[in-house]
Design a protein around this motif. Structure first.
Motif, PDB file in Angstrom:
ATOM      1  N   SER A 164      13.504  -8.435   3.600  1.00 29.28           N
ATOM      2  CA  SER A 164      13.669  -9.366   2.516  1.00 29.28           C
ATOM      3  C   SER A 164      13.187 -10.220   2.915  1.00 29.28           C
ATOM      4  O   SER A 164      12.835 -11.178   4.119  1.00 29.28           O
ATOM      5  N   LYS A 165      12.275 -11.462   1.501  1.00 23.43           N
ATOM      6  CA  LYS A 165      11.470 -12.026   1.708  1.00 23.43           C
ATOM      7  C   LYS A 165      12.673 -13.229   0.670  1.00 23.43           C
ATOM      8  O   LYS A 165      12.164 -14.631   1.115  1.00 23.43           O
ATOM      9  N   ARG A 166      13.642 -13.124   0.756  1.00 20.17           N
ATOM     10  CA  ARG A 166      14.357 -13.849  -0.311  1.00 20.17           C
ATOM     11  C   ARG A 166      15.092 -14.305   0.973  1.00 20.17           C
ATOM     12  O   ARG A 166      15.913 -14.100   0.992  1.00 20.17           O
ATOM     13  N   PRO A 167      15.030 -16.122   0.846  1.00 21.42           N
ATOM     14  CA  PRO A 167      15.843 -17.172   1.991  1.00 21.42           C
ATOM     15  C   PRO A 167      17.731 -16.623   1.869  1.00 21.42           C
ATOM     16  O   PRO A 167      17.966 -16.636   2.537  1.00 21.42           O
ATOM     17  N   SER A 168      18.000 -16.607   0.138  1.00 19.23           N
ATOM     18  CA  SER A 168      19.689 -16.506   0.742  1.00 19.23           C
ATOM     19  C   SER A 168      19.515 -14.931   0.750  1.00 19.23           C
ATOM     20  O   SER A 168      20.555 -14.778   1.424  1.00 19.23           O
ATOM     21  N   ARG A 169      18.662 -14.106   0.820  1.00 17.48           N
ATOM     22  CA  ARG A 169      18.977 -12.644   1.095  1.00 17.48           C
ATOM     23  C   ARG A 169      19.705 -12.595   2.173  1.00 17.48           C
ATOM     24  O   ARG A 169      20.210 -12.010   3.153  1.00 17.48           O
ATOM     25  N   ILE A 170      18.311 -12.992   3.481  1.00 16.39           N
ATOM     26  CA  ILE A 170      18.239 -12.608   4.562  1.00 16.39           C
ATOM     27  C   ILE A 170      19.335 -13.904   5.085  1.00 16.39           C
ATOM     28  O   ILE A 170      19.666 -13.407   6.072  1.00 16.39           O
ATOM     29  N   VAL A 171      20.002 -14.849   5.227  1.00 15.85           N
ATOM     30  CA  VAL A 171      21.112 -15.949   5.134  1.00 15.85           C
ATOM     31  C   VAL A 171      22.079 -14.643   5.371  1.00 15.85           C
ATOM     32  O   VAL A 171      23.260 -14.312   6.253  1.00 15.85           O
ATOM     33  N   GLU A 172      22.676 -14.130   4.323  1.00 16.91           N
ATOM     34  CA  GLU A 172      24.063 -13.221   3.995  1.00 16.91           C
ATOM     35  C   GLU A 172      23.321 -11.811   4.789  1.00 16.91           C
ATOM     36  O   GLU A 172      24.728 -11.251   5.422  1.00 16.91           O
ATOM     37  N   SER A 173      21.936 -11.122   5.049  1.00 18.05           N
ATOM     38  CA  SER A 173      22.132 -10.232   5.374  1.00 18.05           C
ATOM     39  C   SER A 173      23.023 -10.597   7.464  1.00 18.05           C
ATOM     40  O   SER A 173      22.773 -10.328   8.381  1.00 18.05           O
ATOM     41  N   HIS A 174      22.116 -11.872   8.108  1.00 19.64           N
ATOM     42  CA  HIS A 174      22.441 -12.297   8.989  1.00 19.64           C
ATOM     43  C   HIS A 174      23.364 -11.532   9.458  1.00 19.64           C
ATOM     44  O   HIS A 174      24.479 -12.113  10.392  1.00 19.64           O
ATOM     45  N   LEU A 175      24.555 -12.488   9.019  1.00 23.56           N
ATOM     46  CA  LEU A 175      25.824 -13.040   8.699  1.00 23.56           C
ATOM     47  C   LEU A 175      26.727 -11.358   8.873  1.00 23.56           C
ATOM     48  O   LEU A 175      27.557 -11.125  10.043  1.00 23.56           O
ATOM     49  N   VAL A 176      26.233 -10.930   7.827  1.00 26.48           N
ATOM     50  CA  VAL A 176      26.894  -8.478   8.485  1.00 26.48           C
ATOM     51  C   VAL A 176      25.830  -8.332   9.671  1.00 26.48           C
ATOM     52  O   VAL A 176      26.870  -8.548  10.591  1.00 26.48           O
ATOM     53  N   ASN A 177      25.097  -8.964   9.985  1.00 31.12           N
ATOM     54  CA  ASN A 177      24.513  -8.729  11.281  1.00 31.12           C
ATOM     55  C   ASN A 177      25.229  -8.854  12.791  1.00 31.12           C
ATOM     56  O   ASN A 177      25.340  -8.506  13.273  1.00 31.12           O
ATOM     57  N   LEU A 178      25.554 -10.151  12.297  1.00 26.81           N
ATOM     58  CA  LEU A 178      26.420 -10.723  13.477  1.00 26.81           C
ATOM     59  C   LEU A 178      27.592 -10.175  14.066  1.00 26.81           C
ATOM     60  O   LEU A 178      28.607 -10.041  14.403  1.00 26.81           O
ATOM     61  N   HIS A 179      28.215  -9.830  12.293  1.00 33.86           N
ATOM     62  CA  HIS A 179      29.993  -9.139  12.392  1.00 33.86           C
ATOM     63  C   HIS A 179      29.413  -7.554  13.153  1.00 33.86           C
ATOM     64  O   HIS A 179      30.130  -7.410  13.713  1.00 33.86           O
ATOM     65  N   CYS A 180      28.691  -7.282  12.712  1.00 33.28           N
ATOM     66  CA  CYS A 180      28.381  -6.087  13.262  1.00 33.28           C
ATOM     67  C   CYS A 180      27.624  -6.069  15.087  1.00 33.28           C
ATOM     68  O   CYS A 180      29.067  -5.375  15.605  1.00 33.28           O
ATOM     69  N   LEU A 181      27.328  -6.786  15.229  1.00 37.04           N
ATOM     70  CA  LEU A 181      26.965  -7.726  16.736  1.00 37.04           C
ATOM     71  C   LEU A 181      28.586  -7.883  17.560  1.00 37.04           C
ATOM     72  O   LEU A 181      28.699  -7.132  18.461  1.00 37.04           O
ATOM     73  N   SER A 182      29.020  -8.717  17.062  1.00 38.55           N
ATOM     74  CA  SER A 182      30.812  -8.850  17.347  1.00 38.55           C
ATOM     75  C   SER A 182      31.373  -7.561  17.857  1.00 38.55           C
ATOM     76  O   SER A 182      31.998  -7.459  18.462  1.00 38.55           O
ATOM     77  N   GLU A 183      31.361  -6.437  16.579  1.00 36.14           N
ATOM     78  CA  GLU A 183      32.493  -5.307  16.799  1.00 36.14           C
ATOM     79  C   GLU A 183      31.562  -4.415  17.613  1.00 36.14           C
ATOM     80  O   GLU A 183      32.786  -3.962  18.774  1.00 36.14           O
ATOM     81  N   LEU A 184      29.991  -4.189  18.164  1.00 31.24           N
ATOM     82  CA  LEU A 184      29.698  -3.944  19.339  1.00 31.24           C
ATOM     83  C   LEU A 184      30.411  -4.043  20.380  1.00 31.24           C
ATOM     84  O   LEU A 184      30.510  -3.618  21.339  1.00 31.24           O
ATOM     85  N   ILE A 185      29.984  -5.399  20.593  1.00 34.30           N
ATOM     86  CA  ILE A 185      30.167  -6.143  21.630  1.00 34.30           C
ATOM     87  C   ILE A 185      31.877  -6.395  21.871  1.00 34.30           C
ATOM     88  O   ILE A 185      31.936  -5.673  23.063  1.00 34.30           O
ATOM     89  N   ASP A 186      32.555  -6.221  21.081  1.00 31.41           N
ATOM     90  CA  ASP A 186      33.775  -5.939  21.706  1.00 31.41           C
ATOM     91  C   ASP A 186      34.050  -4.493  21.810  1.00 31.41           C
ATOM     92  O   ASP A 186      34.894  -4.211  22.837  1.00 31.41           O
ATOM     93  N   LEU A 187      33.370  -3.533  21.326  1.00 29.28           N
ATOM     94  CA  LEU A 187      33.865  -2.247  21.572  1.00 29.28           C
ATOM     95  C   LEU A 187      32.961  -1.575  23.140  1.00 29.28           C
ATOM     96  O   LEU A 187      33.833  -0.688  23.811  1.00 29.28           O
ATOM     97  N   THR A 188      32.003  -2.446  23.194  1.00 26.09           N
ATOM     98  CA  THR A 188      31.657  -2.049  24.516  1.00 26.09           C
ATOM     99  C   THR A 188      32.150  -2.673  25.652  1.00 26.09           C
ATOM    100  O   THR A 188      32.839  -1.814  26.495  1.00 26.09           O
ATOM    101  N   LEU A 189      32.564  -3.827  25.245  1.00 20.35           N
ATOM    102  CA  LEU A 189      33.076  -5.093  26.981  1.00 20.35           C
ATOM    103  C   LEU A 189      34.799  -3.908  26.636  1.00 20.35           C
ATOM    104  O   LEU A 189      35.742  -4.391  27.725  1.00 20.35           O
ATOM    105  N   PHE A 190      35.956  -3.654  25.478  1.00 23.08           N
ATOM    106  CA  PHE A 190      37.172  -3.749  25.975  1.00 23.08           C
ATOM    107  C   PHE A 190      37.227  -2.640  24.364  1.00 23.08           C
ATOM    108  O   PHE A 190      37.946  -2.408  23.051  1.00 23.08           O
TER     109      PHE A 190
END
Length: 195
Positions: A164-190
Motif C-alpha cells: 500500500s502507499k497510504r500511510p494509514s493503511r500501512i500502519v494498520e497492516s503493521h499491527l496485524v503483522n505484529l500480532h501474526c509474528l507474536s502468534e508465530l513466535i509463541d507457536l514456535t517457542l511454546f
C-alpha cells in the motif's frame, strides 16, 4: 459520511487481503529469525517512526508479557523515541536517537525490528545502519516501495512490505503483522497440544 466510513473499511480489507497473499513467507521467516535469536539468548530491540513508535512499544510488550497465551517473559525492549540530555553538549541529531541506543545496548546476535511507513525516514535508516555495524540481523516492517531501507538489507535480513502507499493503511497492516509474528513466535517457542 457513511460512504466515507465504508470506503475506509473497504480499503483496509483490500490491503489486508493483498498482504495476506504476499507476506506469509516474509512473516514466517521473521518469526523464525526472532525465535532463533531468543533461543540463543539474545534480545529484540524495537523502534519505529513517530507514527509507528507505539507499535514498537506494543511488540516489545507482547514479548515481555504475552500475546494471547500466558508464557515466560521474552527479552525485548522498545528504544526510546526521545533523547533526554541535560548536559552542556545537547546537540544530538534527532535522526541519531535510535542509532545511539543501538550502539550503547546492542550485542552481536541481537535483532532489530524497525517499523517505518515509506522507508525513507532518517531515524530508521540510521538505526538500521547502526545495527548492521553491530552485525545484527534486521527485520523491517515498511510500506510503499520500501524506500532507502530496502537497499540496506542483506540476505539474512527480512523485509515485511505492506502492499500500500497510504500511510494509514500501512500502519494498520503493521499491527496485524505484529500480532501474526507474536502468534508465530509463541507457536514456535511454546507449542501447544491441540485439544
Amino acid at each position: 459520511m457513511q460512504d466515507t466510513i465504508k470506503k475506509i473499511f473497504t480499503e483496509n480489507i483490500q490491503v489486508q487481503i493483498a498482504a495476506g497473499e504476499v507476506l506469509p513467507s516474509a512473516l514466517e521467516s521473521a518469526a523464525f529469525t526472532i525465535a532463533q535469536s531468543l533461543i540463543n539468548g539474545n534480545k529484540l530491540l524495537c523502534c519505529g517512526t513517530a507514527s509507528c513508535h507505539m507499535l514498537a512499544q506494543h511488540m516489545a510488550g507482547l514479548l515481555i508479557n504475552f500475546y494471547e497465551t500466558e508464557r515466560p517473559c521474552l527479552p525485548a525492549v522498545a528504544l526510546a523515541q526521545e533523547q533526554v540530555n541535560l548536559g552542556p553538549n545537547n546537540n544530538i541529531d534527532d535522526h541519531e536517537t535510535f542509532a545511539r541506543q543501538i550502539r550503547a545496548f546492542a550485542q552481536q546476535g541481537d535483532l532489530l525490528l524497525a517499523i517505518a511507513v515509506n522507508g525513507n525516514e532518517k531515524q530508521i535508516i540510521s538505526a538500521v545502519e547502526a545495527a548492521l555495524t553491530r552485525d545484527m540481523k534486521v527485520i523491517v516492517l515498511v510500506g510503499d516501495d520500501g524506500g532507502e531501507l530496502v537497499g540496506l538489507l542483506g540476505p539474512n535480513d527480512v523485509e515485511i512490505r505492506v502492499p500500500s502507499k497510504r500511510p494509514s493503511r500501512i500502519v494498520e497492516s503493521h499491527l496485524v503483522n505484529l500480532h501474526c509474528l507474536s502468534e508465530l513466535i509463541d507457536l514456535t517457542l511454546f507449542p501447544q497440544e491441540e485439544n
